[in-house]
Design a protein around this motif. Sequence first.
Motif, PDB file in Angstrom:
ATOM      1  N   CYS A 168      -5.370  -3.357   5.756  1.00  0.00           N
ATOM      2  CA  CYS A 168      -4.422  -2.291   5.462  1.00  0.00           C
ATOM      3  C   CYS A 168      -4.373  -1.267   6.583  1.00  0.00           C
ATOM      4  N   CYS A 211      -2.165  -6.277   1.196  1.00  0.00           N
ATOM      5  CA  CYS A 211      -2.695  -4.921   1.065  1.00  0.00           C
ATOM      6  C   CYS A 211      -2.151  -4.243  -0.178  1.00  0.00           C
ATOM      7  N   GLN A 217       0.817  -1.207   0.000  1.00  0.00           N
ATOM      8  CA  GLN A 217       0.000   0.000   0.000  1.00  0.00           C
ATOM      9  C   GLN A 217       0.857   1.266   0.000  1.00  0.00           C
TER      10      GLN A 217
END
Length: 431
Positions: free
Chosen positions: A397, A380, A355
């Motif tokens: 996340c 994520c 992420q």
Amino acid sequence: MAKKCFLLLLALVLYLIHSQSTNAQSQNKISPIDLDALLQIKNTLVDIAISTSPHFFSSWDFDSSDPCSSFAGVTCSSSEQSRRVYSLVLGTGLSDSPGLTGTLSPSIVNLTELTQLVLFAGIVTGPIPLQLGSLKKLRVISLTNNRLTGAIPESIFTLPDLHTLDLSHNQLSGTIPVTLFALNQLKVLVLASNRISGQLPSGFPQQLLHLDFSQNNISGMLPQWMPSSLRYLSASQNRMWGALNCLELISELVYLDLSMNHFSGGLPASLFQPKLNSMLLQRNNLSGGLPPLPPYLYGPGSIIDLSHNFLTGELTQVLVGVESLFLNNNQLTGTVPKEYFESVSLGRTKTLYLQHNYITGYPTAAVSSSSLPRDTVAVCLSYNCMVVPAVVGLMECPGGVGGQISRPAYQCSAFHNKSTISLKKEDHINI
């Protein structure tokens, strides 16, 4: 006449028995100097909670006990006429023991045959005795998890046979003496969690295996010539900076933690090897891309954290198979190779954090609710330049941006345009 001879023989036997007993007692008697030193040590240290039974000093009875055979933590030599203390372990080290309090008596330096000095966790305060460096036979000094203050006596760094020095988790200050490099027997040096400042010496003993000075106030760069024998290196949570080129020749590393500093520059390709099972470089200023190398055979328990840096370029296959992989909060672009998701499906990778990058795609066929074991892994992809698949939604996340799953388009366009301009400038320079 026969009776007289028998009596004389009996007297001779009794004399020999008495003589042997006296010699044995003499051989088992502790040195008066060592005995007095132990008494002074006991006078400056006490158990934190003496109500617990038995407490550490309960066996230290100077009136009726033999220190060499009955004092907890005391080990003596057995070959001398006057026995000498060669190992002193203060405290039990047991989880249910609160440890000792008080101070370390300078009388420890009178135990001139001492080879091992250990102080288990407690709340012992005050300085390390300055004269400790006069105990030339010391091989192990471990004074961890207390509240010792002041500078580390420089004389310690001249002990010729010192193998292990662990002063971690105290309140020690000052700098690391430059004489450290001369310790040609030192294998383990642990100074973590203190208040040590200044820069590192220009060199470390070349036979060093374990080096940990994390969580201090050390600044400056890593020495240019780091020991090639190092297997464990931790310098996390300091104020260090500079490039990591000095790590290129360390081929035996198993654990590396330089996180939470100001290191910059690229990642040496030599760090990407399966032997280095733990590589923690998060929260620095590292830049450049991942090396374009094939995947290595990372094993169970492997962890690589390169998050919160300025890494750029596309994600190569070099880290496929890492059990816990953190590449979030960088500037990575391109498409995630399918091999990463295949590793997740096979259970080799259990954490995959990508992420907060500028990634533009992922292999749709490799990411589905049927192929990813969602209950046992954390994947994520949020806040990138793409639509995030539902199976790897925001629930896994951390650090979300106001519930935003995908990065705003204007950020992606601005970053792409900036990267394109930078590449054109670089090509122009190369020409």
